[in-house]
Write an enzyme that holds these catalytic residues in place. Structure first.
Site, PDB file in Angstrom:
ATOM      1  N   ASP A  19      37.628  46.803  44.778  1.00 25.42           N
ATOM      2  CA  ASP A  19      38.619  46.986  43.709  1.00 25.42           C
ATOM      3  C   ASP A  19      38.945  45.659  43.031  1.00 25.42           C
ATOM      4  O   ASP A  19      38.855  44.599  43.650  1.00 25.42           O
ATOM      5  CB  ASP A  19      39.889  47.612  44.314  1.00 25.42           C
ATOM      6  CG  ASP A  19      40.785  48.219  43.251  1.00 25.42           C
ATOM      7  OD1 ASP A  19      40.323  48.428  42.098  1.00 25.42           O
ATOM      8  OD2 ASP A  19      41.960  48.493  43.559  1.00 25.42           O
ATOM      9  N   ASN A  67      37.940  58.612  39.055  1.00 24.87           N
ATOM     10  CA  ASN A  67      37.599  57.602  38.047  1.00 24.87           C
ATOM     11  C   ASN A  67      37.115  58.198  36.717  1.00 24.87           C
ATOM     12  O   ASN A  67      37.018  57.480  35.715  1.00 24.87           O
ATOM     13  CB  ASN A  67      36.573  56.593  38.597  1.00 24.87           C
ATOM     14  CG  ASN A  67      37.149  55.618  39.604  1.00 24.87           C
ATOM     15  OD1 ASN A  67      36.474  55.186  40.537  1.00 24.87           O
ATOM     16  ND2 ASN A  67      38.429  55.253  39.450  1.00 24.87           N
TER      17      ASN A  67
HETATM   18  C1  IPE Z   1      39.281  53.076  44.083  1.00 27.58           C
HETATM   19  O1  IPE Z   1      39.809  52.186  43.151  1.00 27.58           O
HETATM   20  C2  IPE Z   1      37.916  53.511  43.683  1.00 27.58           C
HETATM   21  C3  IPE Z   1      36.867  52.501  43.716  1.00 27.58           C
HETATM   22  C4  IPE Z   1      37.003  51.267  44.117  1.00 27.58           C
HETATM   23  C5  IPE Z   1      35.568  52.954  43.289  1.00 27.58           C
HETATM   24  P1  IPE Z   1      40.759  52.660  41.964  1.00 27.58           P
HETATM   25  O2  IPE Z   1      41.059  51.455  41.177  1.00 27.58           O
HETATM   26  O3  IPE Z   1      40.129  53.811  41.253  1.00 27.58           O
HETATM   27  O4  IPE Z   1      42.048  53.191  42.749  1.00 27.58           O
HETATM   28  P2  IPE Z   1      43.553  53.315  42.263  1.00 27.58           P
HETATM   29  O5  IPE Z   1      43.542  54.082  40.979  1.00 27.58           O
HETATM   30  O6  IPE Z   1      44.061  51.934  42.074  1.00 27.58           O
HETATM   31  O7  IPE Z   1      44.236  54.033  43.378  1.00 27.58           O
HETATM   32  C1  IPE Z   2      37.044  48.845  40.919  1.00 33.89           C
HETATM   33  O1  IPE Z   2      37.639  48.032  39.990  1.00 33.89           O
HETATM   34  C2  IPE Z   2      35.787  49.506  40.393  1.00 33.89           C
HETATM   35  C3  IPE Z   2      35.944  50.920  40.059  1.00 33.89           C
HETATM   36  C4  IPE Z   2      36.991  51.650  40.345  1.00 33.89           C
HETATM   37  C5  IPE Z   2      34.824  51.562  39.396  1.00 33.89           C
HETATM   38  P1  IPE Z   2      38.715  48.564  38.962  1.00 33.89           P
HETATM   39  O2  IPE Z   2      38.034  48.964  37.703  1.00 33.89           O
HETATM   40  O3  IPE Z   2      39.547  49.639  39.571  1.00 33.89           O
HETATM   41  O4  IPE Z   2      39.577  47.268  38.711  1.00 33.89           O
HETATM   42  P2  IPE Z   2      41.155  47.182  38.514  1.00 33.89           P
HETATM   43  O5  IPE Z   2      41.789  47.839  39.704  1.00 33.89           O
HETATM   44  O6  IPE Z   2      41.474  47.899  37.243  1.00 33.89           O
HETATM   45  O7  IPE Z   2      41.437  45.724  38.448  1.00 33.89           O
HETATM   46 MG    MG Z   3      41.264  49.568  40.635  1.00 37.91          MG
END
Ligand code: IPE
Ligand code: IPE
Ligand code: MG
Length: 241
Positions: A19, A67
């Site tokens: 993340d 997502n």
């Molecule tokens: C979890 O991260 C999913 C992945 C890392 C693929 P998210 O960024 O989607 O989770 P939330 O929305 O912060 O809970």
């Molecule tokens: C994790 O990074 C990757 C995916 C969920 C695909 P994020 O895209 O959630 O990054 P933040 O949480 O917005 O920084």
């Molecule tokens: Mg995230």
């Protein structure tokens, strides 16, 4: 393995919620996709570190069932990135002894991507050094629901007696049926939640939350967390004697 000193009581299976890509890009005034690209290029170093750290199973969360709520541009960009990643990394993974598997619901993924996923699974099926599982369109609740549906069909067909169903029966229908449960789950970027990742399998996993954003997460960060795991006492509901 000896020269690197893989911890004696190290985790066999590590799962990572990668993340923080979006924030990493934002901090640099760049589009979110730039962060996802940087994040994807981190994976290679982390996979390569596994043999030295004594890690046999690595599971990484790449795209959740939630997502899809992101903008179409981001979702499309991520799907393109997955296709490119598989194409670009396939030979290196094969040579590194990595067996790749994918978990998640493939039905909603574009056929071109699913083809590449299947091909990479087949290509690396003979490898055994590191078992890397990539979760794409994966959600723990969705996985349990799909498993239950498949099991219900077996019950309806008379192949499973409903009175025989227990946790072990259901686990056989999960996407992860061939994998051991994760010993350690790491989440980067400072969020302390599991966001629907490996809900069933992580019942007794140890958790580590690090503030480092995924594109900044190095082999050294990884090694430090893995080393800390060795000092933990896992009780599984019992009492240490
Ligand atoms: C979890 O991260 C999913 C992945 C890392 C693929 P998210 O960024 O989607 O989770 P939330 O929305 O912060 O809970
Ligand atoms: C994790 O990074 C990757 C995916 C969920 C695909 P994020 O895209 O959630 O990054 P933040 O949480 O917005 O920084
Ligand atoms: Mg995230």
């Amino acid at each position: 393995m000896a020269e690197t000193g893989a911890p004696e009581n190290g985790p066999q299976h590590v799962a990572i919620i990668m993340d923080g890509n979006g924030r990493w890009a934002q901090n640099r005034g760049r589009p979110r996709l730039f962060g996802h690209q940087a994040g994807a290029s981190r994976v290679r170093e982390i996979v390569a570190a596994c043999p030295d750290l004594g890690i046999r199973y690595l599971t990484i969360f790449a795209f959740s069932t939630e997502n899809w709520k992101r903008t179409q541009a981001e979702v499309t960009g991520l799907m393109t990135l997955f296709r490119r990643y598989i194409t670009k990394e396939a030979q290196a993974l094969l040579k590194q002894g990595v067996r790749v598997r994918f978990i998640g619901d493939r039905d909603r993924l574009e056929p071109k991507l699913v083809d590449l996923m299947n091909e990479l699974e087949e290509l690396t099926a003979g490898n055994d050094l590191v078992h890397m599982t990539v979760a794409i369109n994966y959600g723990g609740r969705d996985e349990v629901a799909r498993a239950t549906k498949r099991m219900a069909h077996e019950v309806a067909a008379g192949r499973i007696n409903p009175d025989d169903v227990d946790a072990e029966t259901l686990a056989r229908f999960l996407d992860t049926c061939v994998l051991p449960d994760p010993d350690l789950v790491i989440r980067t970027s400072g969020e302390a939640r599991i966001s629907n990742f490996l809900l069933w399998q992580s019942a007794y996993a140890e958790y580590e939350f690090t503030p480092i954003l995924w594109p900044d997460f190095t082999r050294d960060h990884f090694a430090e967390i893995v080393a800390r795991y060795a000092n933990r006492e896992r009780r599984y509901g019992g009492v240490k004697v």
